[in-house]
Design a protein around this motif. Structure first.
Motif, PDB file in Angstrom:
ATOM      1  N   HIS A   1       0.737  -1.105  -0.138  1.00 53.88           N
ATOM      2  CA  HIS A   1      -0.008   0.104  -0.146  1.00 53.88           C
ATOM      3  C   HIS A   1       0.853   1.208   0.085  1.00 53.88           C
ATOM      4  O   HIS A   1       0.637   2.078  -0.848  1.00 53.88           O
ATOM      5  CB  HIS A   1      -0.860   0.089   1.245  1.00 53.88           C
ATOM      6  N   GLN A   2       2.012   1.385   0.915  1.00 49.07           N
ATOM      7  CA  GLN A   2       2.971   2.350   0.793  1.00 49.07           C
ATOM      8  C   GLN A   2       3.520   2.780  -0.302  1.00 49.07           C
ATOM      9  O   GLN A   2       3.692   3.847  -0.592  1.00 49.07           O
ATOM     10  CB  GLN A   2       3.711   2.018   2.082  1.00 49.07           C
ATOM     11  N   ALA A   3       3.919   1.603  -0.954  1.00 44.96           N
ATOM     12  CA  ALA A   3       4.582   1.576  -2.588  1.00 44.96           C
ATOM     13  C   ALA A   3       3.751   1.843  -3.675  1.00 44.96           C
ATOM     14  O   ALA A   3       4.124   2.077  -4.680  1.00 44.96           O
ATOM     15  CB  ALA A   3       5.600   0.420  -2.486  1.00 44.96           C
ATOM     16  N   GLY A   4       2.455   2.077  -3.331  1.00 42.88           N
ATOM     17  CA  GLY A   4       1.327   1.687  -4.554  1.00 42.88           C
ATOM     18  C   GLY A   4       1.517   3.063  -5.266  1.00 42.88           C
ATOM     19  O   GLY A   4       1.908   4.133  -4.836  1.00 42.88           O
ATOM     20  N   GLY A   5       0.557   3.296  -6.132  1.00 38.22           N
ATOM     21  CA  GLY A   5       0.523   4.449  -7.203  1.00 38.22           C
ATOM     22  C   GLY A   5      -0.803   4.933  -6.991  1.00 38.22           C
ATOM     23  O   GLY A   5      -1.545   4.873  -5.971  1.00 38.22           O
ATOM     24  N   ASP A   6      -1.246   5.490  -8.006  1.00 34.58           N
ATOM     25  CA  ASP A   6      -2.683   6.120  -8.182  1.00 34.58           C
ATOM     26  C   ASP A   6      -3.867   5.277  -8.054  1.00 34.58           C
ATOM     27  O   ASP A   6      -4.935   5.862  -7.687  1.00 34.58           O
ATOM     28  CB  ASP A   6      -2.794   6.832  -9.529  1.00 34.58           C
ATOM     29  N   GLU A   7      -3.547   3.792  -8.137  1.00 35.31           N
ATOM     30  CA  GLU A   7      -4.599   3.118  -7.633  1.00 35.31           C
ATOM     31  C   GLU A   7      -4.972   3.172  -6.222  1.00 35.31           C
ATOM     32  O   GLU A   7      -6.364   2.957  -5.849  1.00 35.31           O
ATOM     33  CB  GLU A   7      -4.185   1.475  -7.934  1.00 35.31           C
ATOM     34  N   ASN A   8      -4.258   3.636  -5.263  1.00 33.98           N
ATOM     35  CA  ASN A   8      -4.555   3.770  -3.881  1.00 33.98           C
ATOM     36  C   ASN A   8      -5.709   4.685  -3.553  1.00 33.98           C
ATOM     37  O   ASN A   8      -6.615   5.022  -2.778  1.00 33.98           O
ATOM     38  CB  ASN A   8      -3.607   4.199  -3.211  1.00 33.98           C
ATOM     39  N   GLY A   9      -5.829   5.879  -4.652  1.00 33.77           N
ATOM     40  CA  GLY A   9      -6.761   7.132  -4.518  1.00 33.77           C
ATOM     41  C   GLY A   9      -7.962   6.943  -5.544  1.00 33.77           C
ATOM     42  O   GLY A   9      -8.489   7.724  -5.567  1.00 33.77           O
ATOM     43  N   ALA A  10      -7.949   5.987  -6.482  1.00 33.48           N
ATOM     44  CA  ALA A  10      -8.581   6.108  -7.556  1.00 33.48           C
ATOM     45  C   ALA A  10     -10.203   5.941  -7.324  1.00 33.48           C
ATOM     46  O   ALA A  10     -11.203   6.459  -7.761  1.00 33.48           O
ATOM     47  CB  ALA A  10      -8.425   4.922  -8.786  1.00 33.48           C
ATOM     48  N   ILE A  11     -10.648   5.305  -6.076  1.00 39.15           N
ATOM     49  CA  ILE A  11     -11.963   4.983  -5.743  1.00 39.15           C
ATOM     50  C   ILE A  11     -12.005   5.480  -4.426  1.00 39.15           C
ATOM     51  O   ILE A  11     -11.321   4.911  -3.631  1.00 39.15           O
ATOM     52  CB  ILE A  11     -12.374   3.724  -5.906  1.00 39.15           C
ATOM     53  N   ASP A  12     -12.720   6.420  -4.081  1.00 39.13           N
ATOM     54  CA  ASP A  12     -13.261   6.844  -2.479  1.00 39.13           C
ATOM     55  C   ASP A  12     -13.326   5.872  -1.713  1.00 39.13           C
ATOM     56  O   ASP A  12     -14.017   4.771  -1.881  1.00 39.13           O
ATOM     57  CB  ASP A  12     -14.233   7.951  -2.598  1.00 39.13           C
ATOM     58  N   GLY A  13     -12.371   5.667  -0.652  1.00 35.98           N
ATOM     59  CA  GLY A  13     -12.679   4.332   0.507  1.00 35.98           C
ATOM     60  C   GLY A  13     -12.032   3.322   0.088  1.00 35.98           C
ATOM     61  O   GLY A  13     -12.111   2.315   0.977  1.00 35.98           O
ATOM     62  N   ILE A  14     -11.571   2.993  -1.010  1.00 33.98           N
ATOM     63  CA  ILE A  14     -11.070   1.729  -1.366  1.00 33.98           C
ATOM     64  C   ILE A  14      -9.446   1.796  -1.426  1.00 33.98           C
ATOM     65  O   ILE A  14      -8.697   2.646  -1.946  1.00 33.98           O
ATOM     66  CB  ILE A  14     -11.542   1.320  -2.891  1.00 33.98           C
ATOM     67  N   ARG A  15      -8.892   1.209  -0.739  1.00 31.20           N
ATOM     68  CA  ARG A  15      -7.182   0.994  -0.634  1.00 31.20           C
ATOM     69  C   ARG A  15      -6.945  -0.505  -0.965  1.00 31.20           C
ATOM     70  O   ARG A  15      -6.793  -1.419  -0.321  1.00 31.20           O
ATOM     71  CB  ARG A  15      -6.793   1.074   0.500  1.00 31.20           C
ATOM     72  N   PRO A  16      -6.905  -0.555  -2.646  1.00 25.40           N
ATOM     73  CA  PRO A  16      -6.737  -2.095  -2.988  1.00 25.40           C
ATOM     74  C   PRO A  16      -5.536  -2.920  -2.500  1.00 25.40           C
ATOM     75  O   PRO A  16      -6.027  -4.079  -2.335  1.00 25.40           O
ATOM     76  CB  PRO A  16      -6.671  -1.724  -4.425  1.00 25.40           C
ATOM     77  N   TRP A  17      -4.599  -2.485  -2.013  1.00 22.06           N
ATOM     78  CA  TRP A  17      -3.538  -3.237  -1.687  1.00 22.06           C
ATOM     79  C   TRP A  17      -3.945  -3.934  -0.184  1.00 22.06           C
ATOM     80  O   TRP A  17      -3.366  -4.993   0.102  1.00 22.06           O
ATOM     81  CB  TRP A  17      -2.278  -2.599  -1.694  1.00 22.06           C
ATOM     82  N   LEU A  18      -4.793  -3.291   0.451  1.00 27.02           N
ATOM     83  CA  LEU A  18      -5.089  -3.455   1.956  1.00 27.02           C
ATOM     84  C   LEU A  18      -6.386  -4.335   1.961  1.00 27.02           C
ATOM     85  O   LEU A  18      -6.549  -5.098   3.107  1.00 27.02           O
ATOM     86  CB  LEU A  18      -5.332  -2.427   2.741  1.00 27.02           C
ATOM     87  N   ASP A  19      -7.044  -4.422   0.662  1.00 29.67           N
ATOM     88  CA  ASP A  19      -8.397  -5.062   0.816  1.00 29.67           C
ATOM     89  C   ASP A  19      -8.346  -6.396  -0.094  1.00 29.67           C
ATOM     90  O   ASP A  19      -8.160  -6.295  -1.247  1.00 29.67           O
ATOM     91  CB  ASP A  19      -9.142  -4.074   0.171  1.00 29.67           C
ATOM     92  N   ASP A  20      -8.714  -7.559   0.580  1.00 31.33           N
ATOM     93  CA  ASP A  20      -8.553  -8.809  -0.037  1.00 31.33           C
ATOM     94  C   ASP A  20      -9.539  -9.084  -1.145  1.00 31.33           C
ATOM     95  O   ASP A  20      -9.400 -10.068  -1.976  1.00 31.33           O
ATOM     96  CB  ASP A  20      -8.324 -10.116   0.880  1.00 31.33           C
ATOM     97  N   SER A  21     -10.637  -8.328  -1.483  1.00 33.43           N
ATOM     98  CA  SER A  21     -11.513  -8.258  -2.336  1.00 33.43           C
ATOM     99  C   SER A  21     -10.920  -7.691  -3.665  1.00 33.43           C
ATOM    100  O   SER A  21     -11.554  -7.963  -4.686  1.00 33.43           O
ATOM    101  CB  SER A  21     -12.796  -7.930  -2.016  1.00 33.43           C
ATOM    102  N   TYR A  22      -9.850  -6.790  -3.619  1.00 38.94           N
ATOM    103  CA  TYR A  22      -9.286  -6.442  -4.759  1.00 38.94           C
ATOM    104  C   TYR A  22      -7.786  -6.797  -5.062  1.00 38.94           C
ATOM    105  O   TYR A  22      -7.364  -6.756  -6.237  1.00 38.94           O
ATOM    106  CB  TYR A  22      -8.953  -4.809  -4.311  1.00 38.94           C
ATOM    107  N   SER A  23      -7.130  -7.404  -3.933  1.00 39.35           N
ATOM    108  CA  SER A  23      -5.860  -8.125  -4.480  1.00 39.35           C
ATOM    109  C   SER A  23      -5.521  -9.350  -3.744  1.00 39.35           C
ATOM    110  O   SER A  23      -6.074  -9.321  -2.753  1.00 39.35           O
ATOM    111  CB  SER A  23      -4.879  -7.114  -3.990  1.00 39.35           C
TER     112      SER A  23
END
Length: 90
Positions: free
Chosen positions: A48-70
């Motif tokens: 998550h810390q090393a991620g790019g724009d995917e971290n802020g692309a959708i409000d409230g979604i942090r895809p590297w922290l969420d196992d439904s996204y990664s």
């Protein structure tokens, strides 16, 4: 410490719903990590810390922290030789 491979999920329906794919558009985004961490929580946080724009692309979604996204899978030292990570985009 262990090695972990993190990649976007493609086995859930979020990616085919317009506006729900944090990896769209494809630029300025990370599509995978191999990290060294003590556990899955630390591995996800490091990605998550090393991620790019995917971290802020959708409000409230942090895809590297969420196992439904990664996915986040431990890499063992057994098994055949393999390429661990290739992330090639044109």
């Amino acid at each position: 410490m262990k090695f972990w491979r993190l990649t976007p999920r493609h086995d859930t329906l979020w990616w085919c719903v317009d506006g729900k794919d944090p990896w769209q558009p494809y630029y300025n985004r990370a599509f995978g990590f191999v990290v060294r961490a003590a556990d899955v929580e630390e591995a996800r946080f490091l990605a998550h810390q090393a991620g790019g724009d995917e971290n802020g692309a959708i409000d409230g979604i942090r895809p590297w922290l969420d196992d439904s996204y990664s996915t986040c899978e431990e890499l063992g030292d057994d098994g055949p030789g393999e390429v661990i990570m290739v992330n090639f985009r044109l």
